[in-house]
Design a protein around this motif. Structure first.
Motif, short mmCIF file in Angstrom:
data_model
loop_
_atom_site.label_atom_id
_atom_site.label_comp_id
_atom_site.label_asym_id
_atom_site.label_seq_id
_atom_site.Cartn_x
_atom_site.Cartn_y
_atom_site.Cartn_z
N GLY A 166 38.59 50.86 46.87
CA GLY A 166 37.71 49.75 47.19
C GLY A 166 36.84 49.56 45.74
N ILE A 167 36.52 50.56 45.02
CA ILE A 167 35.99 50.25 43.80
C ILE A 167 36.52 51.13 42.70
N THR A 168 36.54 50.94 41.49
CA THR A 168 37.14 51.44 40.22
C THR A 168 36.97 52.90 40.24
N ALA A 176 40.18 47.47 43.56
CA ALA A 176 39.68 47.77 42.61
C ALA A 176 40.27 47.08 41.25
N ALA A 177 39.39 46.62 40.20
CA ALA A 177 39.82 45.40 39.28
C ALA A 177 39.57 45.90 37.99
N THR A 178 39.08 47.09 37.39
CA THR A 178 39.05 47.30 36.11
C THR A 178 40.22 47.24 35.31
N PHE A 184 43.41 42.20 41.03
CA PHE A 184 43.19 41.41 39.93
C PHE A 184 42.66 42.24 38.86
N LEU A 244 39.36 41.91 35.89
CA LEU A 244 38.22 41.36 35.49
C LEU A 244 38.25 40.40 34.13
N TYR A 250 29.20 49.13 35.71
CA TYR A 250 30.21 50.10 35.55
C TYR A 250 31.53 49.18 35.17
N PRO A 280 34.37 47.57 35.96
CA PRO A 280 34.58 45.96 36.16
C PRO A 280 33.57 45.02 35.54
N PHE A 330 28.98 38.91 37.34
CA PHE A 330 29.52 39.76 38.29
C PHE A 330 28.84 40.80 38.75
N PRO A 376 30.13 43.27 42.57
CA PRO A 376 31.38 43.49 43.33
C PRO A 376 31.18 42.67 44.51
N SER A 377 32.11 42.63 45.07
CA SER A 377 32.64 41.92 46.68
C SER A 377 31.49 42.45 47.63
N ASP A 399 33.99 37.05 42.68
CA ASP A 399 33.30 37.96 43.40
C ASP A 399 32.01 37.34 43.64
N PHE A 458 39.31 37.59 49.19
CA PHE A 458 40.44 38.19 48.06
C PHE A 458 40.75 39.38 48.18
N MET A 459 39.87 40.23 48.95
CA MET A 459 40.03 41.52 49.23
C MET A 459 41.13 41.68 50.59
#
Ligand code: DHB
Length: 368
Positions: A80-82, A104-106, A121, A123, A149, A151, A201, A203-204, A231, A281-282
């Motif tokens: 769910g997260i980086t 996660a998208a970093t 995706f 960022l 953090y 992303p 930015f 997060p969702s 986001d 998008f998730m």
């Protein structure tokens, strides 16, 4: 225990806590793919094991270890997260287990293990298009405001570099904590500095709170435009954000409103299976991630282990609800269209309405 005929997917997601909307959307996306495509692939029975990490990276790591060692999963997925994805990367490498990053998208995540493949995706991918759009649309000065953090740092860096290259000026860059952010003091600072636009930015799931405070402070009325990656106008919450969201321009890879026959079918099926929930998008990251896994089982005939699965995912190409996508064989990252969108009201509901597209965007964050 003979498990030759079973293929296990260990899906680790934040089902509780601050990122719980991500978990619910990704899980629903994966389950919709499986419901539509059956649970037998290349003679294997696909079994989904869902674990809740509450987006605490130490949990993600422990759960991944247990799924590999005790459950013998064939694939790890979710993230769910980086920080969760980065915590699991060494386990994927050591155990040669593919890790399909669905949320996660970093940018750097795919470089953390040769077993990582991404269906979400990056960022940098999402930010650059907006930095090209803004200066052509009356925005000369921008303050950036990002979650502090991976992303957020990516979004800040890639937006700023491209915007300044295009002649714009970033006059200030603010970073807010990921956990329990209080946007008020930051927004006050932006109001005082009065840039043409605020680039955001978060997060969702965090967008609605920011949007509310932006409106309460009358920043839109003070002539400060709000822009950001998609986001911030997350379709999971957009319809509850109210009129302050109207006119907000974002760039992103998926809008529930995306106008294709495939997406219309996807949205209808998702809403039927999950009444009252609009896929964001998730959800698409989960749906396409499951698609990738199914393709890889088919292509490798369910034989050959983790390396064969990752190799089968490289170069995979198909139509997603977001448009055409493929997995770059060199980077294992996703290549996809990025859309410019504006929030509009249609039939009493708020939508991210796409008005331009940049096709087949590779992650600009990759150095090689
Ligand atoms: C990440 C999480 C999000 O919810 C999002 O919208 C983008 C990136 C992340 O932690 O990588």
């Amino acid at each position: 225990l003979a498990q030759d005929n079973v293929f296990k997917i260990g899906l680790i997601l934040p089902m509780t806590g601050q990122q719980a909307t991500t978990g619910r959307q990704v899980e629903a996306g994966v389950k919709l793919w499986m419901a539509q495509n059956g649970d037998t692939v290349a003679g294997k029975k696909v079994q989904l094991i869902v674990k809740d990490d509450a987006s605490v990276p130490a949990n993600t790591r422990r759960l991944a270890q247990e799924l590999v060692v005790n459950d013998h999963v064939n694939v790890l997925a979710g993230m769910g997260i980086t920080p969760s994805a980065l915590a699991v990367a060494p386990i994927a490498t050591q155990s040669k287990t593919p890790l399909v990053v669905m949320a996660a998208a970093t940018s750097s995540i795919t470089e953390a293990s040769p077993f990582i493949v991404r269906s979400s995706f990056t960022l940098p991918q999402a930010s650059v298009a907006l930095a090209d759009w803004a200066p052509k649309n009356g925005i000369k000065t921008v303050v950036t405001l990002v979650s502090d953090y991976g992303p957020g740092i990516d979004a800040e860096k890639f937006f700023k570099e491209r915007f300044q290259f295009n002649g714009g000026k970033v006059t200030d860059s603010l970073r807010v904590p990921l956990m329990n952010p209080d946007f008020a003091p930051f927004l006050q600072k932006v109001r005082d500095e009065k840039p043409d636009a605020l680039f955001v930015f978060t997060p969702s799931g965090a967008g609605a709170a920011l949007m509310k405070q932006f409106g309460e402070r009358g920043m839109d009325k003070a002539g400060i435009r709000l822009i950001g990656t998609g986001d911030i106008t997350d379709d999971d919450q957009l319809n509850q954000m109210g009129d302050v969201a109207l006119g907000v321009v974002t760039s992103h890879h998926y809008s529930t409103d995306h106008n294709s026959p495939m997406n219309k079918k996807f949205v209808a099926a998702f809403e039927k299976a999950n009444p009252g929930l609009r896929p964001n998008f998730m959800a698409v990251g989960g749906y396409d991630g499951a698609h990738l896994i199914y393709d890889a089982i088919k292509k490798s005939g369910g034989k050959g282990g983790g390396e064969a699965l990752v190799n089968a995912m490289k170069g995979d190409l198909f139509e997603s609800p977001r448009g055409p996508i493929y997995i770059d064989a060199q980077t294992r990252d996703i290549v996809q269209n990025i859309y410019l969108r504006k929030v509009e009201k249609k039939n009493g509901q708020l939508w991210n309405v796409e008005f331009d597209v940049i096709k087949d965007v590779k992650d600009p964050g990759k150095t090689k």
